[in-house]
Design an enzyme around this catalytic site. Structure first.
Site, short mmCIF file in Angstrom:
data_model
loop_
_atom_site.label_atom_id
_atom_site.label_comp_id
_atom_site.label_asym_id
_atom_site.label_seq_id
_atom_site.Cartn_x
_atom_site.Cartn_y
_atom_site.Cartn_z
N SER A 125 31.85 42.22 33.24
CA SER A 125 33.05 42.93 32.80
C SER A 125 32.76 44.12 31.78
CB SER A 125 34.02 42.19 32.35
OG SER A 125 34.40 41.15 33.22
N1 SAH Z 1 32.94 36.89 32.57
C1 SAH Z 1 31.99 37.41 33.62
C2 SAH Z 1 32.83 38.05 34.62
C3 SAH Z 1 32.18 38.19 35.92
S1 SAH Z 1 32.59 38.81 37.48
C4 SAH Z 1 31.16 38.60 32.99
O1 SAH Z 1 31.72 39.19 32.08
O2 SAH Z 1 30.05 38.47 33.39
C5 SAH Z 1 33.84 37.26 37.96
C6 SAH Z 1 33.03 36.11 38.41
O3 SAH Z 1 34.03 35.30 39.02
C7 SAH Z 1 31.98 36.09 39.46
O4 SAH Z 1 30.73 35.80 38.90
C8 SAH Z 1 32.50 35.45 40.68
O5 SAH Z 1 31.61 34.89 41.44
C9 SAH Z 1 33.39 34.60 39.84
N2 SAH Z 1 34.57 33.71 40.82
C10 SAH Z 1 35.39 34.31 41.60
N3 SAH Z 1 36.16 33.50 42.09
C11 SAH Z 1 35.71 32.36 41.48
C12 SAH Z 1 36.63 31.00 41.72
N4 SAH Z 1 37.25 30.73 42.50
N5 SAH Z 1 36.05 30.15 40.69
C13 SAH Z 1 34.95 30.22 39.72
N6 SAH Z 1 34.41 31.61 39.87
C14 SAH Z 1 34.78 32.56 40.44
#
Ligand code: SAH
Length: 213
Positions: free
Chosen positions: A64
């Site tokens: 993010s």
């Molecule tokens: N907080 C992270 C954001 C990553 S993007 C950072 O700053 O790097 C969002 C993430 O949510 C992705 O890695 C995706 O695989 C995950 N995601 C999507 N749906 C999900 C679910 N149902 N349960 C757990 N993770 C999920």
């Protein structure tokens, strides 16, 4: 990869950019100034790590944007010792920010590749979430509920009911809601049945996927 004075200088500048964009929490700004974001990214993007931008990580996901991380963290109202559930571990950067604020963090990721990579990184860097879980965050984490706050870091087509039910009274859920782009939404649990809702600006996240594990 290393952390250097040059990186530290870039982090201080990034914190100034976030102040100009309206981030006010000293604790959140201290996390931005302290955490080596470049170590959570692919080394090919290292030179860009302190721009206020999202970047690709493994498995078609993104780390993010720092402003988004700071904004969501500010809305969570984190205090030392708070028990926090994070849905979407991704790169682990948001997790590191919550740990810097001395929260007890339970984090869930549904992409196996990312889950493994980030769990390893936490170990190497000495970050210690209470639990790093491979699974579907749509369901929350009933066995460790209730939580002081819950943060969702992927775009939710709708608010998962399980997450609402796993909040303490007075607890806060910060979740971007929408399909193409998302409205940042804060729910505060006022009683067993009542929730107060606040909506903030529009953001863009990768999708929160249900039942994919
Ligand atoms: N907080 C992270 C954001 C990553 S993007 C950072 O700053 O790097 C969002 C993430 O949510 C992705 O890695 C995706 O695989 C995950 N995601 C999507 N749906 C999900 C679910 N149902 N349960 C757990 N993770 C999920």
């Amino acid at each position: 990869m290393k952390d250097t004075l040059k990186h530290r200088g870039m982090r201080n500048k990034l914190a100034e950019v976030l102040v100009d964009k309206g981030i006010t929490s000293p604790q959140v700004l201290s996390a931005i100034k302290t955490i080596p974001r470049h170590l959570f990214m692919d080394s090919s993007f290292e030179g860009h790590a302190y721009q206020d931008k999202a970047f690709p990580i493994a498995a078609d996901q993104t780390i993010s944007q720092p402003y988004t991380v700071a904004f969501q963290t500010q809305l969570l109202g984190v205090r030392a010792g708070h028990k926090i559930l994070e849905i979407g571990t991704g790169s682990g950067y948001q997790t590191a920010v919550l740990l810097h604020l001395k929260a007890k963090v339970y984090t869930i990721e549904r992409q196996q590749e990312l889950f493994k990579k980030t769990k390893l990184l936490f170990g190497k860097m000495g970050y210690r979430p209470k639990k790093t879980i491979f699974g579907d965050g749509y369901k929350g984490l009933p066995e460790d509920a209730p939580f002081d706050s819950i943060i969702v870091t992927a775009g939710a087509p709708e608010v998962p009911k399980a997450l609402m039910s796993q909040l303490k009274i007075g607890g806060r859920l910060v979740i971007p809601v929408g399909i193409d782009d998302q409205i940042m939404t804060l729910y505060i649990r006022k009683s067993e049945k009542e929730f107060e809702m606040h909506q903030y600006g529009s953001f863009r996240f990768v999708p929160l996927l249900e039942n994919k594990n």
